[in-house]
Design an enzyme around this catalytic site. Sequence first.
Site, PDB file in Angstrom:
ATOM      1  N   HIS A 239       5.714 -23.577  13.242  1.00 62.78           N
ATOM      2  CA  HIS A 239       5.110 -24.795  12.715  1.00 62.78           C
ATOM      3  C   HIS A 239       4.780 -25.678  13.905  1.00 62.78           C
ATOM      4  CE1 HIS A 239       5.363 -28.715  10.203  1.00 62.78           C
ATOM      5  NE2 HIS A 239       4.141 -28.226  10.203  1.00 62.78           N
ATOM      6  N   ASP A 240       3.550 -26.139  13.972  1.00 64.38           N
ATOM      7  CA  ASP A 240       3.124 -26.861  15.182  1.00 64.38           C
ATOM      8  C   ASP A 240       4.000 -28.072  15.477  1.00 64.38           C
ATOM      9  OD1 ASP A 240       2.110 -28.362  13.060  1.00 64.38           O
ATOM     10  OD2 ASP A 240       0.014 -28.114  13.628  1.00 64.38           O
TER      11      ASP A 240
END
Length: 505
Positions: A239-240
């Site tokens: 997840h960024d």
Amino acid sequence: MATQTAFLAIDLGAESGRAVLGRFDGERITLEEAHRFANVPVRLPDGLHWDVLRIVKEAKDGIAKALRNGGRIESLGVDSWGVDFALLDRDGCLIANPYHYRDPRTEGMEERAFDRMPKEEIYGTTGVQSLPINTLYQLLSMEGSSLLQAARTLLMVPDLIGYWLTGEKFCEFTIASTTQLCDARSGGWARDVLEKMRLPGHIFGEIVAPGTQLGTLLPEVAEETGATGRLPVTAVASHDTASAVVAIPAESENFAYISSGTWSLVGVELPKPAIAPEGMHANFTNEGGFGGTTRFLKNVMGLWLLQECRRTWAREGREYSYEELTRLARAAPTGGPLLDPDHLSFLAPGDMPGRIRRFCRSTRQSLPQEPGEVARCVLESLALKYRWVLERAEEITGRRAEIVHVVGGGVKNTLLCQLTADATRRPVRAGPVEATALGNLMVQAYARGYLGSLEEIRSAVRRSSVGLHDYQPMGSADEWDGAYERLRRIMDAAAHLDAEGARLE
């Protein structure tokens, strides 16, 4: 000169993607952008979609360019935005292009979910904020569809790209935790939630921790990109936001963070989930972090508001760069109208300046007309909403944030950084801009044995030249306190109008 080891981050954002080469000498890391591309959704008759076929092509182009420019690469990893997913059939083939989280098909799905399982029980298990964009509601909107019936595997976007690169199907923990379908305490799929939501449990595969080697490039991918040997692909904090938080140059645990971009993810880092009614009522989320941490945060709409304003003005023949809008906002009067950035009327693409004016009219404020006035309204409102989120996070967790770290593309907006310091009355340390790619690369270095812990990663970030800038609170504290109370009244007024059925959009 110390020997350098090269890693490659494929960093996929909601507006653009990039391939970033990182060279690590054991003490410091340097970054080089090898490839960048626009990530533009496609509207079809059935809705708004991501063009994942183009995304994987661009990812492979990035690998090829990095190998030509950087020589041998020891590992690569992929991160992306959360909640969106792809469905594969029994042969492992993509059934359809994934929907975009801003597609309106999830309207009414929260109510369907709560009919099947009380909101309190869903939050008590998953610890995740309820947003229309969540994977849970996207899947409920597909109930009875031929797409869902044909599905044998669900992969989140970075897992899908990883699968196409390696042939291996895994679900990385941090990205899985955004779905509202994970058990926040165990880290596995919340089987009770899946059952009560009547979702096909067999499509949810094995969850792996960040730092796990997924496999190596498929032979045909290696040939296409010019890779020699067996190039490993590592599950990073996919997840960024999780990757960005890894790269925060924090020196103690008493910090808050804002991962600033299309969305602003505002929160604190905890050793375990904080699942309480207060968190549910304030719509906070407990998402997985690297090294067993929990990202206790709240989504704020972020620079999406300005991005959509720019698109609207461009359609009208008025092109503004972000730098121009920031300059115009600096020149605009302070103390003007405010908005709740998280009002649902601002979620979908469209005429954002018009929506902002309608919001201001409905809440009995003056209307921002010129682009500088609109930009000032957005930026001051964001800074004040950050304060609201930080105060709620402190109340719920009992942890005081002595400094606010701002990371991501929003760091480039120096006016927003200063307004954040002013509104929160706390020092702000801005940077790195490329925190997501940097965190991606550092988890790869950890996985390959060059770093031993999150603390060692952050020490290496602080030693590196990553462009940090400090902002101290300025202006009158009384004036900012007054603006904050005004925002709270506006938020209450908008919520009251919503409860009465008035439509601000």
